[in-house]
Scaffold this active site. Sequence first.
Site, PDB file in Angstrom:
ATOM      1  N   THR A 173       0.887  -1.176   0.000  1.00 52.23           N
ATOM      2  CA  THR A 173       0.000   0.000   0.000  1.00 52.23           C
ATOM      3  C   THR A 173       0.915   1.213   0.000  1.00 52.23           C
ATOM      4  OG1 THR A 173      -1.921  -0.953   1.132  1.00 52.23           O
ATOM      5  CG2 THR A 173      -1.534   1.329   1.578  1.00 52.23           C
ATOM      6  N   GLY A 225      -1.020  -3.257   5.735  1.00 47.53           N
ATOM      7  CA  GLY A 225      -1.075  -4.615   6.279  1.00 47.53           C
ATOM      8  C   GLY A 225      -2.406  -5.232   5.903  1.00 47.53           C
TER       9      GLY A 225
HETATM   10  N1  ASP Z   1      -4.072  -2.651   3.607  1.00 54.39           N
HETATM   11  C1  ASP Z   1      -4.086  -3.089   2.250  1.00 54.39           C
HETATM   12  C2  ASP Z   1      -5.346  -3.835   1.988  1.00 54.39           C
HETATM   13  O1  ASP Z   1      -5.687  -4.689   2.774  1.00 54.39           O
HETATM   14  C3  ASP Z   1      -2.946  -3.951   1.874  1.00 54.39           C
HETATM   15  C4  ASP Z   1      -1.619  -3.652   2.514  1.00 54.39           C
HETATM   16  O2  ASP Z   1      -1.368  -2.577   3.004  1.00 54.39           O
HETATM   17  O3  ASP Z   1      -0.759  -4.509   2.507  1.00 54.39           O
HETATM   18  O4  ASP Z   1      -5.957  -3.639   0.984  1.00 54.39           O
END
Ligand code: ASP
Length: 314
Positions: A173, A225
């Site tokens: 992200t 995350g």
């Molecule tokens: N938070 C993001 C999502 O779940 C992915 C990430 O940050 O790794 O879409």
Amino acid sequence: MVIAIHGGCGTLARELLPAAEWDEVRAHLAQSLRAGWAVLAAGGPAVDAVQAAVVVLEDSPHFNAGHGAALTHEATHELDASIMEGTQGRAGAVCTVRRTRNPILAARAVMEHSGCVLLSAEAADRYAQAQGLAMVDNGYFTTPRRVKALADVQAGKAGASIRPLSEADRHGTVGAVARDARGGLAAATSTGGFNDKPAGRVGDSPLIGAGTFARDGVCAVSCTGMGELFIRHAVAYDLCARMQYAGQTLVEAGNHLVHQTMKGHGIGAGLVSVDATGVVHAPFNTLGMARGWIAADGHVHVATHEEVFDAGRC
Ligand code: ASP
């Protein structure tokens, strides 16, 4: 004035990319920070600064947002983004857009002009187009690395033996937080979600209070995350609530959420945050998290793993 950014907590192990690529990752982080700082230095509001910083990261192929975003199970891209300013508490977001080149600009347009907080899917793309934003074919977002990552994830699920998937293979992200010269706070987050996600899945990034939050006098935060856990724990809002109602510092609240709450669920997690006094905190519980900040001294700091590089003064 302060700006801080992240490029996701799913950083690859150092040995998996050539040194020149790590240099480019750090260069793009520095470019993003400088774009945000230029806004702040000109007296602009924090919300414009975080937007400018995120646009640069969306345009970079190195991060899971915009160009370079993760692929869904159907090998398409569905992008989520949100933005919030902490002075009036206004916010805007889009989810599962497929054609809007810079989803963070669509989120901003939703905040400024729609009277809504969150628009979804094709209607959100149409709204962005009507606002005059650049539109692209869905394939614009695809990079060879994401095609390979999807193939690896799907082969792994089919039982083939491949190297263990890293956090970077799975998700990522981008995000930014800022404090402007008048003390205004803002946060922005943009993502492709995670590789092989089901079509229609919406993560935390476009949800105010889950992946993004800002409140003047308290903090601004952008998370990264596995979004499902961030939604269930309302992580971005919980960080603010811990500070505002429980009297925790930015560092105490962030460490608790990343190293206890999220780690307790066994998930990779990270965030960038800034408080009302300009303290920056960027905790993560993975191998690395692309990140950077420029604080009052004007020095550009960028990092992908533990060590932090000084990329010179603005
Ligand atoms: N938070 C993001 C999502 O779940 C992915 C990430 O940050 O790794 O879409």
